[in-house]
Design an enzyme around this catalytic site. Structure first.
Site, PDB file in Angstrom:
ATOM      1  N   ASP A  10      39.577  30.978  47.437  1.00 53.36           N
ATOM      2  CA  ASP A  10      39.264  31.717  48.836  1.00 53.36           C
ATOM      3  C   ASP A  10      40.858  31.456  49.750  1.00 53.36           C
ATOM      4  O   ASP A  10      41.217  30.618  49.441  1.00 53.36           O
ATOM      5  CB  ASP A  10      38.187  30.860  49.491  1.00 53.36           C
ATOM      6  CG  ASP A  10      38.103  31.490  50.877  1.00 53.36           C
ATOM      7  OD1 ASP A  10      38.039  32.603  50.905  1.00 53.36           O
ATOM      8  OD2 ASP A  10      37.693  30.628  51.882  1.00 53.36           O
ATOM      9  N   LEU A  11      40.616  32.284  50.796  1.00 51.25           N
ATOM     10  CA  LEU A  11      42.043  32.438  51.460  1.00 51.25           C
ATOM     11  C   LEU A  11      41.710  31.703  52.947  1.00 51.25           C
ATOM     12  O   LEU A  11      42.349  30.686  53.457  1.00 51.25           O
ATOM     13  CB  LEU A  11      42.393  34.018  51.909  1.00 51.25           C
ATOM     14  CG  LEU A  11      43.617  34.061  52.720  1.00 51.25           C
ATOM     15  CD1 LEU A  11      44.925  33.384  52.329  1.00 51.25           C
ATOM     16  CD2 LEU A  11      43.671  35.688  52.938  1.00 51.25           C
ATOM     17  N   ASP A  12      40.777  32.163  53.648  1.00 57.28           N
ATOM     18  CA  ASP A  12      40.624  31.708  55.085  1.00 57.28           C
ATOM     19  C   ASP A  12      40.127  30.382  55.080  1.00 57.28           C
ATOM     20  O   ASP A  12      39.062  30.068  54.320  1.00 57.28           O
ATOM     21  CB  ASP A  12      39.506  32.608  55.671  1.00 57.28           C
ATOM     22  CG  ASP A  12      40.001  34.159  55.800  1.00 57.28           C
ATOM     23  OD1 ASP A  12      41.257  34.165  56.239  1.00 57.28           O
ATOM     24  OD2 ASP A  12      39.359  35.074  55.775  1.00 57.28           O
ATOM     25  N   GLY A  47      33.068  33.261  55.125  1.00 54.20           N
ATOM     26  CA  GLY A  47      33.115  33.545  53.811  1.00 54.20           C
ATOM     27  C   GLY A  47      31.991  35.021  53.903  1.00 54.20           C
ATOM     28  O   GLY A  47      31.755  35.725  52.845  1.00 54.20           O
ATOM     29  N   SER A  53      28.667  39.734  59.346  1.00 51.47           N
ATOM     30  CA  SER A  53      28.875  38.935  60.144  1.00 51.47           C
ATOM     31  C   SER A  53      28.470  39.299  61.696  1.00 51.47           C
ATOM     32  O   SER A  53      27.586  38.664  62.482  1.00 51.47           O
ATOM     33  CB  SER A  53      30.454  38.271  60.579  1.00 51.47           C
ATOM     34  OG  SER A  53      30.956  37.947  59.255  1.00 51.47           O
ATOM     35  N   LYS A  77      36.505  43.805  66.956  1.00 51.83           N
ATOM     36  CA  LYS A  77      36.769  42.579  66.803  1.00 51.83           C
ATOM     37  C   LYS A  77      38.213  42.544  65.789  1.00 51.83           C
ATOM     38  O   LYS A  77      38.866  41.661  65.811  1.00 51.83           O
ATOM     39  CB  LYS A  77      35.351  42.109  66.083  1.00 51.83           C
ATOM     40  CG  LYS A  77      35.665  40.640  65.528  1.00 51.83           C
ATOM     41  CD  LYS A  77      36.367  40.426  64.161  1.00 51.83           C
ATOM     42  CE  LYS A  77      36.545  38.990  63.535  1.00 51.83           C
ATOM     43  NZ  LYS A  77      36.924  38.968  62.145  1.00 51.83           N
ATOM     44  N   SER A 115      38.799  36.645  48.514  1.00 49.64           N
ATOM     45  CA  SER A 115      38.493  36.654  49.899  1.00 49.64           C
ATOM     46  C   SER A 115      37.968  37.917  50.134  1.00 49.64           C
ATOM     47  O   SER A 115      38.408  38.878  49.611  1.00 49.64           O
ATOM     48  CB  SER A 115      39.428  36.512  50.555  1.00 49.64           C
ATOM     49  OG  SER A 115      39.454  36.738  51.997  1.00 49.64           O
ATOM     50  N   VAL A 116      36.756  37.738  50.681  1.00 54.95           N
ATOM     51  CA  VAL A 116      35.940  39.161  51.028  1.00 54.95           C
ATOM     52  C   VAL A 116      36.864  39.877  52.511  1.00 54.95           C
ATOM     53  O   VAL A 116      36.245  40.809  52.964  1.00 54.95           O
ATOM     54  CB  VAL A 116      34.432  39.024  51.419  1.00 54.95           C
ATOM     55  CG1 VAL A 116      33.898  38.555  50.190  1.00 54.95           C
ATOM     56  CG2 VAL A 116      34.197  38.196  52.816  1.00 54.95           C
ATOM     57  N   LYS A 146      29.803  37.294  49.558  1.00 52.72           N
ATOM     58  CA  LYS A 146      29.331  35.890  49.455  1.00 52.72           C
ATOM     59  C   LYS A 146      28.117  35.505  50.096  1.00 52.72           C
ATOM     60  O   LYS A 146      28.096  36.081  51.339  1.00 52.72           O
ATOM     61  CB  LYS A 146      30.678  34.849  49.665  1.00 52.72           C
ATOM     62  CG  LYS A 146      31.742  35.157  48.911  1.00 52.72           C
ATOM     63  CD  LYS A 146      33.008  34.234  49.488  1.00 52.72           C
ATOM     64  CE  LYS A 146      34.379  34.703  48.642  1.00 52.72           C
ATOM     65  NZ  LYS A 146      35.455  33.798  49.576  1.00 52.72           N
TER      66      LYS A 146
HETATM   67  C1  G6P Z   1      36.384  35.949  55.228  1.00 53.13           C
HETATM   68  C2  G6P Z   1      36.069  34.838  56.243  1.00 53.13           C
HETATM   69  C3  G6P Z   1      35.072  35.471  57.359  1.00 53.13           C
HETATM   70  C4  G6P Z   1      35.400  36.937  57.661  1.00 53.13           C
HETATM   71  C5  G6P Z   1      35.471  37.952  56.205  1.00 53.13           C
HETATM   72  C6  G6P Z   1      35.943  39.208  56.626  1.00 53.13           C
HETATM   73  O1  G6P Z   1      35.342  35.717  54.274  1.00 53.13           O
HETATM   74  O2  G6P Z   1      35.885  33.851  56.035  1.00 53.13           O
HETATM   75  O3  G6P Z   1      35.046  34.845  58.466  1.00 53.13           O
HETATM   76  O4  G6P Z   1      34.278  37.627  58.413  1.00 53.13           O
HETATM   77  O5  G6P Z   1      36.575  37.292  55.444  1.00 53.13           O
HETATM   78  O6  G6P Z   1      37.271  39.378  57.009  1.00 53.13           O
HETATM   79  P1  G6P Z   1      37.823  40.731  57.560  1.00 53.13           P
HETATM   80  O7  G6P Z   1      39.164  40.596  57.894  1.00 53.13           O
HETATM   81  O8  G6P Z   1      37.542  41.812  56.570  1.00 53.13           O
HETATM   82  O9  G6P Z   1      37.230  41.466  58.749  1.00 53.13           O
HETATM   83 MG    MG Z   2      37.200  30.707  53.772  1.00 51.82          MG
END
Ligand code: G6P
Ligand code: MG
EC number: 5.4.2.6
Length: 213
Positions: A10-12, A47, A53, A77, A115-116, A146
């Site tokens: 995963d990245l973040d 995730g 979210s 956002k 990563s999503v 996820k």
């Molecule tokens: C990751 C992060 C999430 C975030 C998602 C989408 O999974 O953990 O917190 O909402 O990516 O990111 P994005 O950059 O596409 O808004």
């Molecule tokens: Mg993460």
């Protein structure tokens, strides 16, 4: 030596702390809509994709929103988030991340990124580590966020490795659930009380030891 044939990261929150930037951007957005937002709530968003979210945040808002309003809020956002990540560099790599990627490479395993985030390619570029991956899943081609296993299964498929031969690395509860649902070994980055489904939990990639799993 390793019993695995690929490691899918995963990245973040694993390779870089963009989790903090997502937190800041969501907090501003939530509070602009009269929704209280703190670190505990943010934990549920790790995730989870952007619209998912937003839905979780707006569930506690005093009013309802049209689909158009939701898209506009998600864009707001994202613009804030993109501003926050625009000055990122290799200084933002979490301790042990490059060493872990290089150790996997030296061991001869394939390396994937799952990563999503639709900003993942930008973040990898800013960190200067795009070349370290054999395959990076394009989040725009993933239908289910996820904890659905889709993104990890796609990574394994594109790497040409069976899911059972993959080690997945995640900091999020939803991410660990996705790895397990994909039939992979889950290495959690964080706290064992939080990442209860993970096979092994370490506090950071500084403790990454491929031969131990
Ligand atoms: C990751 C992060 C999430 C975030 C998602 C989408 O999974 O953990 O917190 O909402 O990516 O990111 P994005 O950059 O596409 O808004
Ligand atoms: Mg993460």
């Amino acid at each position: 030596m390793s019993r695995f044939k690929a490691v899918i990261f995963d990245l973040d929150g694993v390779i870089t702390d963009t989790a903090h930037y997502h937190y800041l951007a969501w907090k501003q957005l939530a509070e602009s809509q009269g929704v209280h937002f703190d670190h505990a709530f943010n934990e549920n968003l790790k995730g989870i994709d952007r619209m998912g979210s937003l839905d979780l945040i707006l569930a506690s808002a005093p009013r309802s929103y049209t689909p158009e309003e939701k898209l506009a809020l998600a864009d707001t956002k994202n613009l804030h988030y993109q501003e926050l990540i625009s000055t990122m560099s290799s200084n933002d790599l979490l301790p042990g991340a490059v060493e872990a990627l290089d150790a996997v490479r030296r061991a001869g395993l394939r390396i994937g990124l799952a990563s999503v985030s639709k900003n993942a390619f930008t973040v990898l570029g800013r960190l200067g580590i795009t070349d370290k991956f054999d395959y990076v899943v394009d989040a725009a081609t993933i239908a289910r966020s996820k904890p659905d296993p889709e993104i990890f299964l796609r990574a394994a498929q594109e790497l040409g490795v069976a899911p059972a031969d993959c080690l997945g690395v995640e900091d999020a509860v939803a991410g660990v659930a996705a790895i397990k649902a994909a039939g992979m070994f889950a290495l959690g980055i964080g706290h064992p009380f939080v990442l209860t489904e993970a096979d092994v939990v370490i506090t950071s990639l500084q403790q990454f030891n491929l031969s131990a799993y």
